[in-house]
Design a protein around this motif. Sequence first.
Motif, PDB file in Angstrom:
ATOM      1  N   LEU B  36       0.832  -1.211   0.000  1.00 53.70           N
ATOM      2  CA  LEU B  36       0.000   0.000   0.000  1.00 53.70           C
ATOM      3  C   LEU B  36       0.862   1.255   0.000  1.00 53.70           C
ATOM      4  O   LEU B  36       0.473   2.280  -0.569  1.00 53.70           O
ATOM      5  CB  LEU B  36      -0.950   0.004   1.200  1.00 53.70           C
ATOM      6  N   HIS B  37       2.033   1.157   0.620  1.00 52.57           N
ATOM      7  CA  HIS B  37       2.945   2.306   0.587  1.00 52.57           C
ATOM      8  C   HIS B  37       3.399   2.565  -0.848  1.00 52.57           C
ATOM      9  O   HIS B  37       3.468   3.714  -1.291  1.00 52.57           O
ATOM     10  CB  HIS B  37       4.147   2.057   1.503  1.00 52.57           C
ATOM     11  N   HIS B  38       3.678   1.502  -1.573  1.00 47.43           N
ATOM     12  CA  HIS B  38       4.021   1.650  -2.989  1.00 47.43           C
ATOM     13  C   HIS B  38       2.873   2.302  -3.752  1.00 47.43           C
ATOM     14  O   HIS B  38       3.083   3.138  -4.628  1.00 47.43           O
ATOM     15  CB  HIS B  38       4.342   0.289  -3.625  1.00 47.43           C
ATOM     16  N   ASN B  43       5.150   4.243  -6.254  1.00 44.91           N
ATOM     17  CA  ASN B  43       6.520   3.768  -6.421  1.00 44.91           C
ATOM     18  C   ASN B  43       6.581   2.680  -7.484  1.00 44.91           C
ATOM     19  O   ASN B  43       5.865   1.692  -7.415  1.00 44.91           O
ATOM     20  CB  ASN B  43       7.025   3.221  -5.073  1.00 44.91           C
ATOM     21  N   ARG B  44       7.417   2.898  -8.476  1.00 40.55           N
ATOM     22  CA  ARG B  44       7.553   1.905  -9.541  1.00 40.55           C
ATOM     23  C   ARG B  44       8.988   1.385  -9.614  1.00 40.55           C
ATOM     24  O   ARG B  44       9.442   0.949 -10.656  1.00 40.55           O
ATOM     25  CB  ARG B  44       7.138   2.519 -10.878  1.00 40.55           C
ATOM     26  N   GLU B  45       9.657   1.445  -8.512  1.00 39.54           N
ATOM     27  CA  GLU B  45      11.061   1.030  -8.526  1.00 39.54           C
ATOM     28  C   GLU B  45      11.286  -0.187  -7.652  1.00 39.54           C
ATOM     29  O   GLU B  45      10.407  -0.579  -6.883  1.00 39.54           O
ATOM     30  CB  GLU B  45      11.937   2.190  -8.052  1.00 39.54           C
ATOM     31  N   GLY B  46      12.482  -0.743  -7.784  1.00 35.79           N
ATOM     32  CA  GLY B  46      12.874  -1.856  -6.930  1.00 35.79           C
ATOM     33  C   GLY B  46      11.947  -3.039  -7.110  1.00 35.79           C
ATOM     34  O   GLY B  46      11.612  -3.418  -8.237  1.00 35.79           O
ATOM     35  N   TRP B  49       6.934  -3.923  -8.230  1.00 35.86           N
ATOM     36  CA  TRP B  49       6.098  -4.730  -9.145  1.00 35.86           C
ATOM     37  C   TRP B  49       5.858  -6.126  -8.576  1.00 35.86           C
ATOM     38  O   TRP B  49       4.735  -6.619  -8.564  1.00 35.86           O
ATOM     39  CB  TRP B  49       6.796  -4.813 -10.506  1.00 35.86           C
ATOM     40  N   GLU B  50       6.937  -6.732  -8.079  1.00 39.38           N
ATOM     41  CA  GLU B  50       6.814  -8.082  -7.532  1.00 39.38           C
ATOM     42  C   GLU B  50       5.916  -8.095  -6.300  1.00 39.38           C
ATOM     43  O   GLU B  50       5.105  -8.991  -6.114  1.00 39.38           O
ATOM     44  CB  GLU B  50       8.192  -8.663  -7.174  1.00 39.38           C
ATOM     45  N   VAL B  51       6.093  -7.088  -5.463  1.00 41.70           N
ATOM     46  CA  VAL B  51       5.272  -7.012  -4.246  1.00 41.70           C
ATOM     47  C   VAL B  51       3.808  -6.892  -4.627  1.00 41.70           C
ATOM     48  O   VAL B  51       2.931  -7.589  -4.092  1.00 41.70           O
ATOM     49  CB  VAL B  51       5.714  -5.815  -3.366  1.00 41.70           C
ATOM     50  N   ASN B  52       3.549  -6.017  -5.587  1.00 36.99           N
ATOM     51  CA  ASN B  52       2.167  -5.820  -6.034  1.00 36.99           C
ATOM     52  C   ASN B  52       1.602  -7.123  -6.602  1.00 36.99           C
ATOM     53  O   ASN B  52       0.470  -7.514  -6.284  1.00 36.99           O
ATOM     54  CB  ASN B  52       2.132  -4.698  -7.082  1.00 36.99           C
ATOM     55  N   ASN B  67      -5.419  -0.485  -8.494  1.00 36.78           N
ATOM     56  CA  ASN B  67      -5.316   0.929  -8.836  1.00 36.78           C
ATOM     57  C   ASN B  67      -3.882   1.339  -9.102  1.00 36.78           C
ATOM     58  O   ASN B  67      -3.600   2.226  -9.900  1.00 36.78           O
ATOM     59  CB  ASN B  67      -5.877   1.791  -7.691  1.00 36.78           C
ATOM     60  N   HIS B  68      -2.971   0.708  -8.392  1.00 36.34           N
ATOM     61  CA  HIS B  68      -1.555   0.990  -8.596  1.00 36.34           C
ATOM     62  C   HIS B  68      -1.070   0.355  -9.892  1.00 36.34           C
ATOM     63  O   HIS B  68      -0.314   0.949 -10.655  1.00 36.34           O
ATOM     64  CB  HIS B  68      -0.760   0.430  -7.407  1.00 36.34           C
TER      65      HIS B  68
END
Lengths: 429, 489
Positions: B36-38, B43-46, B49-52, B67-68
């Motif tokens: 959720l912080h991403h 945040n599109r770094e690091g 993407w995998e976390v999402n 939404n992200h």
Amino acid sequence: MEIDGPGAPSGPSSPLGWAAKAERAYGVELWREKHVQFIKAVASEDSTQSLELHAVQYLRMSAVYWALGAADLVDATSECFDRDALVAFIRSCAQPDGGFSGSPGRRSHVLYTLSALQILAMVDAFAEVSTSQGELRVAGGAPVAASGSPSHLHGLAEASEGTRFFDASLTAAYIASLQQPDGSFVGDLGGEVDTRFSYCALTACALLGKLDAVDVSAACDFVLSCQNFDGSFGATPGGESHGGQVFCCLGALSVGGRLGDVDADLVGWWLAERQCDSGGLNGRPEKQADVCYSWWDLSCMLMLGRESWISRSDLTRFILQCQDADAGGIADRPDDQADIYHTFFGLAGLAMLGHLAATGVPCQAISPVYAIPQRVVDSLGLPCQMLPPVPDSGEAPEHGFIRGRNLHDLAAAARRDVCVALGLAAAAE
Amino acid sequence: MHGRKRASLREQLSAEAREEKAKKLAIYKKAIRVALHHCATNNREGTAWEVNSKMIAMNPDDYELWNHRRPWYLHIWNSSPQSRARLLAGELGLTQMALKRQPKSYLAWLHRRRIIALAFDTDAEAAAAAAVASEDAGTAAAAAEPAAGGTAASPDADADADADADADAEVDAEAAASAAVPGAAALPAAPAAPLCDLSAELALCATFLELDQRNFHCHNYRRWLLARSGTPPADDAAFCEALIARSPSNYSAWHQRSQALSRLAAETREPGTPAAGAALGLTMVASELELVRGAIFTEPDDSSPWFYHRWLLAQLAASLGVSGAPVPSMLVATAAGRGHCPADDCDPGLAGWQSVRAAPSPEALPEAAGTETDEAVRLLRAELAACRELRALEEEAGAGAAPAHLGTVGLGPGKWPSLAEATVLQLLREAGRADDADLKAEEAAFDRLLAVDPRHAAFYRYARRKGSSALARGLMREARAMPAGGAAT
């Protein structure tokens, strides 16, 4: 049959007497106190302390609405909820675009925007927390464009002063921004179209007193385009009929003043055929009964004035059997785990069946259209159409529309149900 | 919480199990906080993407995660054509994992439709994508493509690894891996042809529907694929017929068949001719009645085919001109003999019904309409005979069973054929085609309904009084065109 009026003296036909009769008829009583304890526990629980609750954190706003709705039905709101805490929670979900999120740290969605407005209406907080005509500015001082692009800013739409934290015009504009050229509504910036969102949008705008912010006529046309071969409604044009969608569609048409466009007989019969052997209602043909359809289906039957087309006493018994005798609350089916969603919709079913009023349980009437107390619908003068009830005799109903049902009439019907159930029990012996 | 037994949840957990639960909660809390912080910071770094991806695979109903993701994958799609094939494969894998976990996830189905739309019609979708991407550009903190392969270590990696500790570890790992979009270097340029095969998606739907034939999300998605791929309605009708053959109880299949046939009828109707009489045409109605007959003689108590049967009767009502459907006035004239339209019965929904009936115009009646009426009467008589035969069979079979008059359990025999019989007889009477025996049989059918199905007594009394318009009204006379594109929404 003799029906007690309010304030009738205590005796065999007093509410207390009817509670005993009902227990004899259905084999189980309504455990109001246990339900109040259950609701209190839900209201005060830390939703981050179990995996199950944490996984549905995104819909926390709706969960709070269900809990508050359940408490209101058994007239226990002040016992279960701290009004200031409720308002503070809603404030924490107010977004800069005018909508409300399901929980802090997420973005606006029309589902939670409606839940937030329903809650504010139920605790009579509109006047003290909202403003209108764009007076309110969000953090940073810049007014938020009415239909502007979704912001990634999170947290509160900080009020410039005092306790007012949202602007009704901005909220209506947010909802209007979700309407599509074909009259449908998307739920949020994710872009999903569904008649659920048509209901949310129209109802929310009506609560704001700003129905004219959206194209009501196009919205109703879209809803009607979702009607199927069986007369009932689905999520999108071509989508299979489903009790929950029928509620959303009839509710939207009721708010939009187009309930007369529905084939009340055909839909009423389709809904009546949702009753299963257990007495409970299902959402689609050949599916299992579930307490939540005691709201979705039955509210539709009331809107169409056709709730006498099922066995009301069998439905009453089914809901009562889904109560948890130990911890309180109501489950989807007997012996299943109770939760707040089914507790709210089970109690709402019993309220619409008149069972709560008939048996002297402290209670409030609920609007089958708005899913909030009828008193709120009346005091806000919300737009609303329902068809007059069809008499059991099969005679034609009265012409025109009504705005709701009288608690006394519902109680009278419930007492007739008790007599029917008692008669059947006696016949069986 | 649907269908979870109370007793199983109240069992005392062992200390070990409690500890395990607490651990899982801690992992989930940490992981969702990171995800959720991403979202909040875009945040599109690091490893964002995998976390999402991982959190979506675990909980596809949390709308904020999508939404992200949505503007992000659209940005990649738009700005990096050479990544499209891999992006597509990753998103299809992710949605498949999500739907395995939660087959009724609205948002996972929506995402799948979106990504397929994007891949199938690159030109049209690119425009939509561009719109979203530009809308998004202003707020994007960093529009970087995700790092390759999810190998980069980060403080979040621990949480992610731990989250795999549950029973679905493999599923999650697979989802995260398949949803990863590697760097563009090794990829071929995007082909101009569609990147995906809609028939493969349709086949996947068929497989899903074998697991749950009533999953309306899957049916909705399939319907969208049909429109998108231009599948002829005849093919869809055949698909539905196969589903019905497998299970006559499959209401979803009957529903979809009503859609397919309405579309088929609309296509075959000569352009410019008004949709007079039965919307499907009497030839099609007749063959559909045959199909229903097979189902109801197999499972007479199953309600699904009977709802479809009612729809067919409404078509015949339209041919007779006695239905409340918008019947052209030229056909109303054929119903001149009937005598049952109590105006005081009419609820607001009947406004159209009355006006239709008020406009008979015998001169305008073409000869063909008379033939259609005769054919409709013939079909109704055949249904009457079939329902009587079925009822006799049911009554014979149920003769030894306990009477079901107590209202709490089951039905007496012959409810559904009796209801059809009552409706048919009402139609014949209202069309002036009933004789004395028919009038008596109509009364008897309603008496039987009141006896075998007392729960719906109030409805039967109403229908008896009101006439066929209580049930035999047509709906969905015109097939509605699918939204032709409908892609991005």
